[in-house]
Write an enzyme that holds these catalytic residues in place. Structure first.
Site, PDB file in Angstrom:
ATOM      1  N   ARG A 186       0.837  -1.203   0.000  1.00 25.20           N
ATOM      2  CA  ARG A 186       0.000   0.000   0.000  1.00 25.20           C
ATOM      3  C   ARG A 186       0.873   1.255   0.000  1.00 25.20           C
ATOM      4  O   ARG A 186       0.636   2.190  -0.764  1.00 25.20           O
ATOM      5  CB  ARG A 186      -0.921  -0.011   1.216  1.00 25.20           C
ATOM      6  N   ASP A 215      -0.357  -6.153  -3.800  1.00 27.90           N
ATOM      7  CA  ASP A 215      -1.761  -5.870  -3.519  1.00 27.90           C
ATOM      8  C   ASP A 215      -2.324  -5.069  -4.685  1.00 27.90           C
ATOM      9  O   ASP A 215      -1.622  -4.824  -5.679  1.00 27.90           O
ATOM     10  CB  ASP A 215      -1.928  -5.117  -2.191  1.00 27.90           C
ATOM     11  N   HIS A 286      -7.015  -9.099  -4.320  1.00 30.64           N
ATOM     12  CA  HIS A 286      -5.956  -8.113  -4.076  1.00 30.64           C
ATOM     13  C   HIS A 286      -4.915  -8.143  -5.204  1.00 30.64           C
ATOM     14  O   HIS A 286      -3.707  -8.131  -4.956  1.00 30.64           O
ATOM     15  CB  HIS A 286      -5.281  -8.372  -2.720  1.00 30.64           C
ATOM     16  N   GLU A 356     -10.178 -12.089   1.223  1.00 30.35           N
ATOM     17  CA  GLU A 356     -10.978 -10.994   0.679  1.00 30.35           C
ATOM     18  C   GLU A 356     -11.036 -11.016  -0.857  1.00 30.35           C
ATOM     19  O   GLU A 356     -10.592 -10.090  -1.530  1.00 30.35           O
ATOM     20  CB  GLU A 356     -10.432  -9.653   1.173  1.00 30.35           C
ATOM     21  N   TRP A 497      -0.721  -2.823   8.523  1.00 31.89           N
ATOM     22  CA  TRP A 497      -1.182  -2.420   7.200  1.00 31.89           C
ATOM     23  C   TRP A 497      -0.944  -0.927   7.022  1.00 31.89           C
ATOM     24  O   TRP A 497      -1.012  -0.161   7.979  1.00 31.89           O
ATOM     25  CB  TRP A 497      -2.666  -2.768   7.038  1.00 31.89           C
TER      26      TRP A 497
END
Length: 582
Positions: A186, A215, A286, A356, A497
């Site tokens: 990220r 990601d 992701h 996810e 994160w």
């Protein structure tokens, strides 16, 4: 002994190991740990009642026994920088008896595992004995703490003298997996920042760095056969400033990646500090950064994947991998290069994410529906399990172990696969009872991106309030586990994160001092009876903060954020009970 297994239910409240593992020190008394200031707390420590100390001269000699060369090299480099010592080897040319002595003795483990050690300090100096080189290195961290905060500096300060208290410390970890997950996808953390974090992990006796390398918002590792993964996938045009409820944007392009030689350097640097690096390549969700680089990886019959860029927002992205053989072959190529970069002897585990993964595109895709019928799997959820099971077998055939987030339990796992339990402890309990190894990392307790207090001054507040004391009281072994299942708890890790953690200062703020509390939860034995003594820990932390200061860590002060650590007016997600990453 398996180096990642110790004693998850171990307690050692009386420190009887001091009697078993060496001569009785009648000149020392059992001490409250506050006097030592050691973090994490050792299993047992004795100190001289009269406060005697061994004072080093200006040019101490280092005696390094067989197998201790790497620890001796570390001491010369790190302690030498802070003290100005050369630490020449003991021997005929040294002209003195070694004031610092290192040796390895496998019998020193005494059931405490390969990372156990013993430290004895008296009028002759300090003798450090490790069950292995890893144990010796953990003991060197204790010795450094006892030298004082200035032992963490990069150059000697004028007028300093160096001494150690007369003491005996016997120690070893409760768990073999004591880690931190660092999300570099990220927000990219340059290589030097990763190396710095490895040193910070080592200073707290942690031994696993889990790197979240890919990601939707970025691909961070060079794969030579697929150059567009970093040429395109490593860069996004802008980033949301704050949580996704925030209307603010940082319009500066963001990105970066590690070359293959960078990764080799990181792995070697970590190995010298007895830290295992676990790489993560997230799939089948992701994955928008990879799809932006290679549009054929996506579900092209329902989405114009050629128009996709690297995602600039946070949350769960709908763009997932297509369930095709071509996609499997592509990622096998990725993993082939990854396995060469992360050798099995230092990185036996490979993380594949598996979390996810929205199924909206698969529901709408004729190709995906045909694939479901062809494979005979249980709908769209079965496709995700198919991805995971494929790489479970592929990695196992190459001598590696798959580990993934607890969603991978759905659909079944091969016996050797392990689970990172993040959605609370339920997934970890189910996995352990089914015979799978587990790393506990529940978001409710050890997600360090979550806010540390409820006040408005907390920068970009996210998720649950988890204070220093909350993290300190984290217990990795749920009480409802059977003894057989509890043995499958390899340990735990804290997860960091980085959606709203855009630079090193913010990273430091979120991670410290809570990582010190986590380190004690996974290293130190459970007290018996009663809970861990938080007041005692706070008192020792008062002596630990100066060490963090000397290391240049921009931690959250006990009284709350300093003015430059705040982010006024930037929205976060201060909703108690909300899941992460949404």
């Amino acid at each position: 002994m398996d180096p990642i297994r110790t004693d998850p239910n171990g307690t050692d409240p009386n420190g009887t190991d001091l009697i078993r593992t060496g001569p009785v020190r009648t000149d020392l008394i059992r001490t409250d740990l506050i006097r030592t200031g050691l973090v994490p707390a050792p299993r047992a420590a004795l100190l001289d009642e009269g406060g005697r100390r061994f004072v080093f001269g200006p040019a101490p000699v280092l005696g390094a026994g067989p197998g201790t060369a790497s620890v001796a090299r570390w001491m010369r480099r790190e302690l030498g920088a802070a003290t100005g010592w050369d630490l020449p080897p003991a021997g005929p040319g040294a002209g003195a008896v070694a004031e610092l002595r290192l040796r390895i003795d496998p019998d020193a483990a005494e059931g405490r595992g390969p990372e156990s050690y013993r430290l004895d300090i008296d009028a002759s100096g300090a003798e450090l004995t490790g069950a292995t080189a890893a144990g010796l290195f953990r003991g060197a961290q204790t010795l450094r703490q006892l030298l004082g905060p200035d032992a963490y500096r990069k150059a000697p300060l004028p007028g300093r003298t160096w001494s150690l208290p007369y003491a005996a410390v016997v120690d070893g970890p409760r768990f073999g997996w004591r880690g931190l997950m660092l999300d570099v996808a990220r927000h990219f953390l340059p290589k030097d920042g990763v190396l710095r974090f490895i040193d910070l992990l080592a200073a707290h006796k942690l031994n696993v760095l889990h790197l979240h390398l890919t990601d939707d918002q970025g691909w961070r590792v060079e794969i030579e056969r697929y150059p567009r993964l970093t040429q395109i996938g490593a860069w996004r045009e802008r980033s949301r400033w704050g949580h996704r409820a925030s209307p603010l944007w940082n319009e500066t392009p963001h990105g970066g990646f590690y070359t293959q030689d960078d990764i080799r350097e990181i792995v070697a640097y970590a190995a010298e500090r007895h830290v295992r690096v676990v790489p993560e390549i997230d799939l089948p969700g992701h994955s928008q950064a990879a799809i932006a680089a290679y549009p054929e990886l996506g579900n092209t019959d329902v989405v114009d994947t050629a128009a996709l860029g690297v995602w600039d927002d946070w949350g769960i992205c709908e763009n997932v991998l297509a369930p095709t053989e071509a996609v499997l072959r592509f990622y096998e190529g990725v993993f082939e290069e990854l396995l060469e970069l992360f050798p099995a002897e230092v990185s036996p585990f490979v993380h594949v994410g598996g979390d996810e993964c929205p199924t909206t595109q698969w529901k709408a895709s004729a190709a995906a529906q045909a694939r479901i019928r062809e494979l005979g799997v249980d709908g769209e959820d079965g496709l995700r399990s198919w991805f995971v099971r494929h790489f479970d077998g592929w990695l196992a055939a190459r001598g590696r172990r798959l580990i993934g987030w607890d969603e991978i339990l759905e659909g079944g796992l091969a016996p050797g696969a392990a689970v990172s339990s993040w959605r609370g402890c339920a997934g970890g309990i189910a996995a352990a009872e089914a015979g799978h190894d587990v790393v506990m990392c529940p978001e409710q307790q050890v997600y360090l991106d979550h806010r540390q207090a409820g006040g408005e001054d907390e920068p970009m507040p996210i998720g649950y309030v988890r204070t220093l004391e909350d993290v300190y009281r984290f217990e990795p072994v749920p009480p409802e586990l059977s003894p057989r299942a509890a043995a499958h708890v390899l340990g735990a890790q804290a997860n960091m994160w980085t959606e709203v953690t855009q630079d090193q200062g913010r990273l430091d703020y979120q991670v410290f001092p809570r990582l010190a509390a986590f380190a004690e939860a996974v290293w130190s034995p459970l007290p018996e009876p009663g809970e861990r003594d938080y007041a005692d820990f706070e008192a020792r932390m008062a002596r630990h903060y100066p060490r963090l200061d000397a290391l240049g860590v921009d931690y959250r002060p006990p009284g709350g954020p300093l003015p430059w650590q705040r982010r006024p007016g930037v929205k976060g997600r201060p909703v108690e009970g909300a899941p992460p990453n949404v």
